[in-house]
Motif scaffolding. Structure first.
Motif, PDB file in Angstrom:
ATOM      1  N   ARG A  59       0.769  -1.173   0.058  1.00 52.50           N
ATOM      2  CA  ARG A  59       0.119  -0.018   0.024  1.00 52.50           C
ATOM      3  C   ARG A  59       0.755   1.219   0.016  1.00 52.50           C
ATOM      4  O   ARG A  59       0.404   2.223  -0.720  1.00 52.50           O
ATOM      5  N   LEU A  60       1.805   1.274   0.878  1.00 50.46           N
ATOM      6  CA  LEU A  60       2.898   2.556   0.878  1.00 50.46           C
ATOM      7  C   LEU A  60       3.652   2.750  -0.561  1.00 50.46           C
ATOM      8  O   LEU A  60       3.627   3.845  -0.860  1.00 50.46           O
ATOM      9  N   ARG A  61       3.912   1.463  -1.053  1.00 50.09           N
ATOM     10  CA  ARG A  61       4.369   1.811  -2.439  1.00 50.09           C
ATOM     11  C   ARG A  61       3.401   2.349  -3.577  1.00 50.09           C
ATOM     12  O   ARG A  61       3.869   3.247  -3.960  1.00 50.09           O
ATOM     13  N   SER A  62       2.204   1.755  -3.597  1.00 47.73           N
ATOM     14  CA  SER A  62       1.154   2.358  -4.453  1.00 47.73           C
ATOM     15  C   SER A  62       0.934   3.509  -4.265  1.00 47.73           C
ATOM     16  O   SER A  62       0.667   4.600  -5.155  1.00 47.73           O
ATOM     17  N   LEU A  63       0.696   4.159  -3.073  1.00 50.51           N
ATOM     18  CA  LEU A  63       0.442   5.510  -2.439  1.00 50.51           C
ATOM     19  C   LEU A  63       1.612   6.267  -3.006  1.00 50.51           C
ATOM     20  O   LEU A  63       1.423   7.468  -3.345  1.00 50.51           O
ATOM     21  N   GLU A  64       2.951   6.018  -3.025  1.00 49.80           N
ATOM     22  CA  GLU A  64       3.997   6.813  -3.469  1.00 49.80           C
ATOM     23  C   GLU A  64       4.022   6.748  -4.723  1.00 49.80           C
ATOM     24  O   GLU A  64       4.272   7.909  -5.218  1.00 49.80           O
ATOM     25  N   GLU A  65       3.976   5.803  -5.674  1.00 49.71           N
ATOM     26  CA  GLU A  65       3.572   6.113  -6.976  1.00 49.71           C
ATOM     27  C   GLU A  65       2.646   6.873  -7.373  1.00 49.71           C
ATOM     28  O   GLU A  65       3.017   7.478  -8.619  1.00 49.71           O
ATOM     29  N   GLU A  66       1.547   6.937  -6.629  1.00 51.00           N
ATOM     30  CA  GLU A  66       0.372   7.884  -6.944  1.00 51.00           C
ATOM     31  C   GLU A  66       0.732   9.175  -6.709  1.00 51.00           C
ATOM     32  O   GLU A  66      -0.005  10.100  -6.658  1.00 51.00           O
ATOM     33  N   GLY A  67       1.981   9.562  -5.787  1.00 50.13           N
ATOM     34  CA  GLY A  67       2.239  10.678  -5.445  1.00 50.13           C
ATOM     35  C   GLY A  67       1.479  11.283  -4.325  1.00 50.13           C
ATOM     36  O   GLY A  67       1.500  12.674  -3.876  1.00 50.13           O
ATOM     37  N   VAL A  68       0.951  10.511  -3.364  1.00 52.78           N
ATOM     38  CA  VAL A  68       0.057  10.693  -2.290  1.00 52.78           C
ATOM     39  C   VAL A  68       1.091  10.982  -1.208  1.00 52.78           C
ATOM     40  O   VAL A  68       0.873  11.840  -0.115  1.00 52.78           O
ATOM     41  N   LEU A  69       2.019  10.001  -1.180  1.00 53.77           N
ATOM     42  CA  LEU A  69       3.164  10.110   0.116  1.00 53.77           C
ATOM     43  C   LEU A  69       4.595  10.086  -0.450  1.00 53.77           C
ATOM     44  O   LEU A  69       4.834   9.702  -1.532  1.00 53.77           O
ATOM     45  N   LEU A  70       5.179  10.611   0.642  1.00 55.20           N
ATOM     46  CA  LEU A  70       6.872  10.863   0.395  1.00 55.20           C
ATOM     47  C   LEU A  70       7.566   9.820   1.222  1.00 55.20           C
ATOM     48  O   LEU A  70       7.214   9.519   2.354  1.00 55.20           O
ATOM     49  N   ARG A  71       8.636   8.918   0.571  1.00 53.36           N
ATOM     50  CA  ARG A  71       9.311   8.170   1.264  1.00 53.36           C
ATOM     51  C   ARG A  71      10.938   8.488   1.416  1.00 53.36           C
ATOM     52  O   ARG A  71      11.269   8.614   0.633  1.00 53.36           O
ATOM     53  N   ARG A  72      11.208   8.727   2.836  1.00 49.22           N
ATOM     54  CA  ARG A  72      12.487   9.330   2.831  1.00 49.22           C
ATOM     55  C   ARG A  72      13.498   8.307   3.498  1.00 49.22           C
ATOM     56  O   ARG A  72      12.992   8.080   4.627  1.00 49.22           O
ATOM     57  N   THR A  73      14.587   8.000   2.904  1.00 48.49           N
ATOM     58  CA  THR A  73      15.561   6.953   3.617  1.00 48.49           C
ATOM     59  C   THR A  73      16.555   7.852   4.113  1.00 48.49           C
ATOM     60  O   THR A  73      17.287   8.657   3.518  1.00 48.49           O
ATOM     61  N   PHE A  74      17.233   7.806   5.344  1.00 41.79           N
ATOM     62  CA  PHE A  74      18.293   8.360   6.131  1.00 41.79           C
ATOM     63  C   PHE A  74      19.243   7.496   6.223  1.00 41.79           C
ATOM     64  O   PHE A  74      19.296   6.243   6.864  1.00 41.79           O
ATOM     65  N   ALA A  75      20.548   7.761   5.725  1.00 38.11           N
ATOM     66  CA  ALA A  75      21.782   6.859   5.612  1.00 38.11           C
ATOM     67  C   ALA A  75      22.066   6.754   7.125  1.00 38.11           C
ATOM     68  O   ALA A  75      23.443   7.217   7.546  1.00 38.11           O
ATOM     69  N   GLU A  76      21.645   5.951   8.155  1.00 36.21           N
ATOM     70  CA  GLU A  76      22.072   5.698   9.247  1.00 36.21           C
ATOM     71  C   GLU A  76      22.236   4.163   9.383  1.00 36.21           C
ATOM     72  O   GLU A  76      21.773   3.603   8.690  1.00 36.21           O
ATOM     73  N   VAL A  77      22.605   3.761  10.564  1.00 34.84           N
ATOM     74  CA  VAL A  77      22.796   2.296  10.965  1.00 34.84           C
ATOM     75  C   VAL A  77      22.050   1.904  12.068  1.00 34.84           C
ATOM     76  O   VAL A  77      22.328   2.537  13.293  1.00 34.84           O
ATOM     77  N   PRO A  78      20.773   1.236  12.086  1.00 31.45           N
ATOM     78  CA  PRO A  78      20.228   0.784  10.813  1.00 31.45           C
ATOM     79  C   PRO A  78      19.687   1.982  10.252  1.00 31.45           C
ATOM     80  O   PRO A  78      19.275   2.904  10.704  1.00 31.45           O
TER      81      PRO A  78
END
Lengths: 115, 115
Positions: A59-78
């Motif tokens: 669901r998160l991926r399809s909402l991202e593809e639809e432009g409804v949500l933004l996914r941000r990754t932070f280069a931390e460990v983990p």
């Protein structure tokens, strides 16, 4: 409003297009949870009782593809991953608010009605 | 809004309860079509391109059980069956209108935007 040919062509109807994005209970509840701000995957998973990690990811991926949500990754460990609504996503809040007032009026008996 | 225990209990949340009723694209489109007045089964079937008679019957029955629509049978030959929204159903129009304005703003490119 007579049932005319243009009426049959659902592909261009704003209601049908919106229904396609928000169809499915989980999608609406993910958007509801993100209206209160940035969330991580496990926060969403905890809030949505009964959703599987696989379904939540899809669901998160399809909402991202639809432009409804933004996914941000932070280069931390983990690595840290955060989800937030875009403007297009925040604009869905109006739909969710109309659902909340409908639900409060018709679907919640009084003593459970503190949401 | 912190994710508290009560937040996890979706069963009482008005948004989740409303989502349960209107989840599924066809349900919303059936309600959309009934907002313009009483309809017969084949009118609905014609308007909803791609829906099977079986799916349409199931959705109409569950909306009837939910109290959102009324099914009336007229003792004619052949028997006439008509569907209309109840007050609880008409009150969903607010949700549909908010979806229409969202769809018009975000999902329909200009030349198709006459709905």
């Amino acid at each position: 409003m007579e049932l005319t040919k243009t009426h049959l062509d659902d592909a261009i109807c704003p209601v049908a297009r919106t229904a396609e994005i928000i169809s499915g209970k989980w999608t609406l509840l993910i958007i509801r949870d993100l209206t209160s701000g940035v969330k991580r995957f496990n926060q969403l998973e905890r809030s949505l009782c009964g959703i599987s990690p696989k379904t939540l990811s899809e669901r998160l991926r399809s909402l991202e593809e639809e432009g409804v949500l933004l996914r941000r990754t932070f280069a931390e460990v983990p690595p840290r991953v955060e989800y937030s609504l875009t403007e297009k996503g925040r604009d869905l809040v109006g739909v969710i608010e109309s659902m909340r007032s409908y639900g409060k009026r018709w679907l919640c008996d009084d003593q459970t009605n503190q949401k």
